[in-house]
Design an enzyme around this catalytic site. Structure first.
Site, PDB file in Angstrom:
ATOM      1  N   LEU A 171       0.813  -1.220   0.000  1.00 38.05           N
ATOM      2  CA  LEU A 171       0.000   0.000   0.000  1.00 38.05           C
ATOM      3  C   LEU A 171       0.844   1.267   0.000  1.00 38.05           C
ATOM      4  O   LEU A 171       0.387   2.330   0.415  1.00 38.05           O
ATOM      5  CB  LEU A 171      -0.950   0.001   1.210  1.00 38.05           C
ATOM      6  CG  LEU A 171      -1.961  -1.146   1.256  1.00 38.05           C
ATOM      7  CD1 LEU A 171      -2.757  -1.102   2.549  1.00 38.05           C
ATOM      8  CD2 LEU A 171      -2.881  -1.105   0.046  1.00 38.05           C
ATOM      9  N   UNK A 172       2.062   1.181  -0.482  1.00 39.93           N
ATOM     10  CA  UNK A 172       2.978   2.326  -0.522  1.00 39.93           C
ATOM     11  C   UNK A 172       2.774   3.101  -1.826  1.00 39.93           C
ATOM     12  O   UNK A 172       2.299   2.551  -2.825  1.00 39.93           O
ATOM     13  CB  UNK A 172       4.416   1.820  -0.416  1.00 39.93           C
ATOM     14  N   GLY A 173       3.158   4.347  -1.825  1.00 41.54           N
ATOM     15  CA  GLY A 173       3.057   5.158  -3.031  1.00 41.54           C
ATOM     16  C   GLY A 173       3.914   4.656  -4.179  1.00 41.54           C
ATOM     17  O   GLY A 173       3.639   4.965  -5.340  1.00 41.54           O
TER      18      GLY A 173
END
Length: 201
Positions: free
Chosen positions: A46-48
């Site tokens: 769920l990281u950019g």
């Protein structure tokens, strides 16, 4: 000194460590990868930069795997809680959410672990001791101290998701890259290691 740091302090190479695959089963000894060039990353779904880094990890494994590269991903929830899924949910998250579109990693993924603090996986305690700072950004630190959820905090801590550690075919860590350094841009360093000779199992 915690057990992870004791093990890390005694180790001479990554071959002293093992990790359990995300899909389950017996732990994989990194000693079984002797002679391979390893690219080790702490990952989060769920990281950019999840889409960028996961797809670039796949690309490097696809192109350079036949020549002796092995990419290893270690999901970690210590940075902004961006890997908050259970182990059994991570592959579906990658397939349907981010990167999505049916994405499947073609590299080894291991069970969630911690990379910093007293509960750090011994492999990451070793990597942090061997390479105390990223080569591209020696001042890299966690940007928001309020997000630090581990103790003790050390100067050599991993600063965020997708830090990378390049390990030579002798199992010795050679270079560390910050989260800002794109995974695909490590290719010249990998190529240099692969060109030194064929890998031996």
């Amino acid at each position: 000194m915690c057990a992870a740091r004791l093990v890390a302090a005694a180790a001479q190479s990554v071959y002293s460590f093992s990790a359990r695959p995300l899909a389950g089963g017996e732990p994989v000894s990194l000693g079984s990868l002797r002679g391979k060039v390893l690219l080790i990353e702490n990952v989060a779904s769920l990281u950019g930069t999840t889409v960028r880094d996961y797809t670039q990890m796949n690309e490097l494994q696809r192109r350079l795997g036949p020549r002796g590269l092995v990419v290893l991903g270690f999901p970690c929830n210590q940075f902004g809680h961006q890997e908050n899924a259970k182990n059994e949910e991570i592959l579906n998250s990658l397939k349907y959410v981010r990167p999505g579109g049916g994405f499947e990693p073609n590299f080894m993924l291991f069970e969630k672990c911690e990379v910093n603090g007293a509960g750090a996986h011994p492999l990451f305690a070793f990597l942090r001791e061997a390479l105390p700072a990223p080569s591209d950004d020696a001042t890299a630190l966690m940007t928001d101290p309020k997000l630090i959820t581990w103790s003790p905090v050390c100067r050599n801590d991993v600063a965020w998701n997708f830090e990378k550690f390049l390990v030579g075919p002798d199992g010795v860590p050679l270079r560390r890259y910050s989260r800002r350094f794109q995974t695909i841009d490590i290719e010249p360093d990998i190529e240099a290691l692969l060109s030194q000779g064929p890998s031996c199992a």
